[in-house]
Design a protein around this motif. Structure first.
Motif, PDB file in Angstrom:
ATOM      1  N   UNK A 100      68.104  -2.183 -38.662  1.00  0.00           N
ATOM      2  CA  UNK A 100      68.609  -1.441 -37.684  1.00  0.00           C
ATOM      3  C   UNK A 100      69.804  -1.515 -37.692  1.00  0.00           C
ATOM      4  N   UNK A 101      70.554  -2.573 -37.404  1.00  0.00           N
ATOM      5  CA  UNK A 101      71.971  -3.038 -37.270  1.00  0.00           C
ATOM      6  C   UNK A 101      72.748  -2.456 -38.363  1.00  0.00           C
ATOM      7  N   UNK A 102      72.269  -2.725 -39.707  1.00  0.00           N
ATOM      8  CA  UNK A 102      73.086  -1.984 -40.774  1.00  0.00           C
ATOM      9  C   UNK A 102      73.036  -0.669 -40.993  1.00  0.00           C
ATOM     10  N   UNK A 103      71.828  -0.030 -40.308  1.00  0.00           N
ATOM     11  CA  UNK A 103      72.007   1.441 -40.384  1.00  0.00           C
ATOM     12  C   UNK A 103      72.808   2.149 -39.243  1.00  0.00           C
ATOM     13  N   UNK A 104      72.616   1.660 -38.055  1.00  0.00           N
ATOM     14  CA  UNK A 104      73.050   2.344 -36.878  1.00  0.00           C
ATOM     15  C   UNK A 104      74.529   1.704 -36.327  1.00  0.00           C
ATOM     16  N   UNK A 105      74.356   0.186 -36.265  1.00  0.00           N
ATOM     17  CA  UNK A 105      75.500  -0.374 -35.602  1.00  0.00           C
ATOM     18  C   UNK A 105      76.734  -0.795 -36.256  1.00  0.00           C
ATOM     19  N   UNK A 106      76.388  -1.354 -37.628  1.00  0.00           N
ATOM     20  CA  UNK A 106      77.470  -2.004 -38.352  1.00  0.00           C
ATOM     21  C   UNK A 106      78.643  -0.758 -38.582  1.00  0.00           C
ATOM     22  N   UNK A 226      59.704  -5.277 -47.963  1.00  0.00           N
ATOM     23  CA  UNK A 226      58.418  -4.373 -47.583  1.00  0.00           C
ATOM     24  C   UNK A 226      58.802  -3.007 -48.588  1.00  0.00           C
ATOM     25  N   UNK A 227      59.809  -2.427 -48.155  1.00  0.00           N
ATOM     26  CA  UNK A 227      60.345  -0.912 -48.947  1.00  0.00           C
ATOM     27  C   UNK A 227      60.279  -1.283 -50.430  1.00  0.00           C
ATOM     28  N   UNK A 228      60.983  -2.295 -50.952  1.00  0.00           N
ATOM     29  CA  UNK A 228      61.104  -2.357 -52.394  1.00  0.00           C
ATOM     30  C   UNK A 228      59.642  -2.556 -52.746  1.00  0.00           C
ATOM     31  N   UNK A 229      58.825  -3.148 -52.292  1.00  0.00           N
ATOM     32  CA  UNK A 229      57.396  -3.523 -52.835  1.00  0.00           C
ATOM     33  C   UNK A 229      56.623  -1.967 -53.129  1.00  0.00           C
ATOM     34  N   UNK A 230      56.854  -1.184 -52.011  1.00  0.00           N
ATOM     35  CA  UNK A 230      56.301   0.135 -51.837  1.00  0.00           C
ATOM     36  C   UNK A 230      56.897   0.999 -53.291  1.00  0.00           C
ATOM     37  N   UNK A 241      61.357   5.945 -39.939  1.00  0.00           N
ATOM     38  CA  UNK A 241      61.719   6.929 -40.984  1.00  0.00           C
ATOM     39  C   UNK A 241      62.887   6.850 -41.720  1.00  0.00           C
ATOM     40  N   UNK A 242      64.021   6.443 -40.543  1.00  0.00           N
ATOM     41  CA  UNK A 242      65.281   6.323 -40.770  1.00  0.00           C
ATOM     42  C   UNK A 242      65.305   5.197 -42.135  1.00  0.00           C
ATOM     43  N   UNK A 243      64.592   4.318 -42.071  1.00  0.00           N
ATOM     44  CA  UNK A 243      64.792   3.091 -43.221  1.00  0.00           C
ATOM     45  C   UNK A 243      64.340   3.713 -44.710  1.00  0.00           C
ATOM     46  N   UNK A 244      63.919   4.734 -44.862  1.00  0.00           N
ATOM     47  CA  UNK A 244      63.210   5.267 -45.971  1.00  0.00           C
ATOM     48  C   UNK A 244      63.564   6.725 -46.356  1.00  0.00           C
ATOM     49  N   UNK A 245      64.431   7.222 -45.353  1.00  0.00           N
ATOM     50  CA  UNK A 245      64.963   8.783 -45.294  1.00  0.00           C
ATOM     51  C   UNK A 245      65.597   9.038 -46.829  1.00  0.00           C
ATOM     52  N   UNK A 246      66.445   8.136 -47.193  1.00  0.00           N
ATOM     53  CA  UNK A 246      66.971   8.510 -48.466  1.00  0.00           C
ATOM     54  C   UNK A 246      66.240   8.301 -49.524  1.00  0.00           C
ATOM     55  N   UNK A 247      65.095   7.355 -49.620  1.00  0.00           N
ATOM     56  CA  UNK A 247      64.053   7.232 -50.815  1.00  0.00           C
ATOM     57  C   UNK A 247      63.141   8.444 -50.724  1.00  0.00           C
ATOM     58  N   UNK A 249      63.880  11.531 -49.587  1.00  0.00           N
ATOM     59  CA  UNK A 249      64.803  12.640 -50.129  1.00  0.00           C
ATOM     60  C   UNK A 249      65.022  12.701 -51.544  1.00  0.00           C
ATOM     61  N   UNK A 250      64.884  11.425 -52.082  1.00  0.00           N
ATOM     62  CA  UNK A 250      65.174  11.258 -53.658  1.00  0.00           C
ATOM     63  C   UNK A 250      63.839  11.303 -54.464  1.00  0.00           C
ATOM     64  N   UNK A 251      62.912  10.974 -53.730  1.00  0.00           N
ATOM     65  CA  UNK A 251      61.517  11.162 -54.480  1.00  0.00           C
ATOM     66  C   UNK A 251      61.166   9.830 -54.742  1.00  0.00           C
ATOM     67  N   UNK A 252      61.661   8.671 -54.481  1.00  0.00           N
ATOM     68  CA  UNK A 252      61.260   7.229 -54.852  1.00  0.00           C
ATOM     69  C   UNK A 252      60.042   6.888 -53.892  1.00  0.00           C
ATOM     70  N   UNK A 253      59.921   7.909 -52.759  1.00  0.00           N
ATOM     71  CA  UNK A 253      58.781   7.276 -51.898  1.00  0.00           C
ATOM     72  C   UNK A 253      58.121   8.778 -51.534  1.00  0.00           C
ATOM     73  N   UNK A 254      56.816   8.896 -51.201  1.00  0.00           N
ATOM     74  CA  UNK A 254      56.132  10.056 -50.726  1.00  0.00           C
ATOM     75  C   UNK A 254      55.664   9.975 -49.500  1.00  0.00           C
ATOM     76  N   UNK A 255      55.738  10.809 -48.468  1.00  0.00           N
ATOM     77  CA  UNK A 255      55.183  10.645 -47.379  1.00  0.00           C
ATOM     78  C   UNK A 255      53.373  10.908 -47.311  1.00  0.00           C
ATOM     79  N   UNK A 256      52.751  10.257 -46.904  1.00  0.00           N
ATOM     80  CA  UNK A 256      51.435  10.048 -46.847  1.00  0.00           C
ATOM     81  C   UNK A 256      50.643  10.398 -45.612  1.00  0.00           C
ATOM     82  N   UNK A 257      49.832  11.167 -45.397  1.00  0.00           N
ATOM     83  CA  UNK A 257      49.070  11.576 -43.991  1.00  0.00           C
ATOM     84  C   UNK A 257      49.968  11.813 -42.823  1.00  0.00           C
TER      85      UNK A 257
END
Length: 301
Positions: A100-106, A226-230, A241-247, A249-257
Motif C-alpha cells: 500500500x505504501x509503495x503504491x499510494x504513499x511513496x 502471493x501475486x507472483x504465485x498467481x 484491485x489496485x495491487x493487480x490493476x496493471x496485471x 490490464x496486461x492480461x497476466x491475470x484474469x478476473x474470476x467470479x
C-alpha cells in the motif's frame, strides 16, 4: 537539566523498557540517562523504575508519573504549536503495509517532506502486530479489520477486492461462473499474521457474504509473493484491485467470479490510546488520509 527533557527521557524509558534504547532514541549517552533518572527518583523521593538485567518496568508510582508526563508533554507541544509558525520537527517512526505504501504513499512522499523539511521519517514495513509503545513506533498503517483495542483506529479508506488467476490456470481448471463451480479449484493460501492460518476466500452471494476455503498446494506470507504465485498459475487469489490493476490490464491475470465480489477491505491508521498525538504525528495522519481518500475505481474514503 530542563525538567521537560527529563520527562521526555523518562517516558521514553518506560515505553522502550530500556535505558539503552531510550538513550539512543534521544541521542543521549546511556550513562547520562541513568544518572538523570537516579537524580529524578531522589528528587521525588520515590522509586519510578524496576530494573532487571533484561528489562526496565515502571513501578506503580512510575506508571502514575508516566501518565502525568505524557499529558504535560502533549500540552506543552500543543501550546507551542498554537503560538508558533514553526512546522513540526523531529523523528517520526511509522510502520506501514508495504504494498500500500509503495503504491499510494511513496510517490507522494517527496512533496510531504518538502512541506515539512524538519521531519525525519523512519518507515518500518510489515503485516505483523506491532507493540507501538514498546517498539517506539508513533503510528501504523494497516489493511484489514482492527483487532487491537489498545490502540485508537482511524479508518482512512476501503479497498475494492478482486478474485483472479493466470490465463494458464484458467486454461487448466476452467473459469468458474458460480460459487458451486469452484469444486476442483485450488487457491494460494495467504497466512494471516494475526491467526497464523490461511485466510478463506470471500464471495457475496445474494447479498450474503460466504467464506470458502479451497485446498492449497502453496501458502505464503508476502503480498508480493502471493501475486507472483498467481501469475505462475498456482491458484486463485483475492487481493485489493489496485495491487493487480496493471496485471489485469496486461492480461497476466484474469478476473474470476466478478459478479460475486469479496467485501471491501478497510485501511486504518492506528496509534496508542495512552499517547497524546504530537504535531508531527497529526500532520502525517492528515497527509495519509488525504492521499488515500482520493475517489477512484480501486479505493474509497
Amino acid at each position: 537539566m530542563d525538567r521537560l527533557d527529563v520527562m521526555r527521557l523518562f517516558t521514553r524509558i518506560v515505553e522502550r523498557q530500556s535505558f539503552t534504547l531510550a538513550a539512543q532514541d534521544l541521542d543521549w549517552p546511556r550513562s547520562t540517562a541513568t544518572q538523570v533518572i537516579k537524580d529524578l527518583e531522589k528528587r521525588l523521593g520515590v522509586r519510578l523504575l524496576q530494573r532487571t538485567t533484561r528489562h526496565v518496568k515502571a513501578t506503580l508510582d512510575g506508571e502514575a508519573y508516566y501518565r502525568r508526563c505524557i499529558t504535560i508533554l502533549g500540552d506543552v507541544e500543543d501550546a507551542e504549536a498554537a503560538f508558533s509558525d514553526a512546522k513540526p520537527r523531529g523523528l517520526l517512526r511509522v510502520d506501514v503495509h508495504g504494498t500500500l505504501a509503495r503504491h499510494f504513499l511513496l510517490p507522494a512522499l517527496p512533496g510531504f517532506l518538502t512541506c515539512y523539511p524538519n521531519l525525519q521519517l523512519h518507515i518500518g514495513e510489515g503485516d505483523r502486530l506491532v507493540d507501538l509503545v514498546r517498539e517506539g513506533v508513533d503510528c501504523v498503517l494497516r489493511v484489514g479489520d482492527l483487532q487491537d483495542s489498545a490502540m485508537v483506529g482511524r479508518r482512512v479508506a476501503l479497498l475494492d477486492e478482486v478474485t483472479c488467476a493466470s490465463p494458464s490456470y484458467v486454461a487448466r481448471h476452467g473459469n468458474p461462473r458460480s460459487i458451486d463451480e469452484l469444486a476442483g479449484h485450488v487457491s494460494i493460501g495467504f497466512i494471516s499474521s494475526a491467526s497464523g492460518m490461511a485466510l478463506p476466500l470471500e464471495f457475496t452471494v445474494n447479498g450474503t457474504l460466504r467464506n470458502i476455503t479451497l485446498p492449497s498446494t502453496v501458502t505464503v506470507t508476502s503480498a508480493e509473493t502471493y501475486v507472483m504465485a498467481a501469475k505462475l498459475g498456482l491458484g486463485l487469489i483475492q487481493v485489493p484491485r489496485y495491487h493487480v490493476q496493471a496485471d489485469l490490464a496486461a492480461g497476466a491475470l484474469i478476473s474470476v467470479l466478478p459478479d460475486f465480489p469479496a467485501s471491501p477491505t478497510p485501511v486504518s491508521l492506528l496509534y496508542p490510546h495512552s499517547r497524546q498525538l504530537s504535531p508531527r504525528v497529526r500532520v502525517f495522519i492528515d497527509w495519509v488520509t488525504q492521499e488515500l481518500a482520493t475517489p477512484g475505481e480501486n479505493i474509497r474514503p
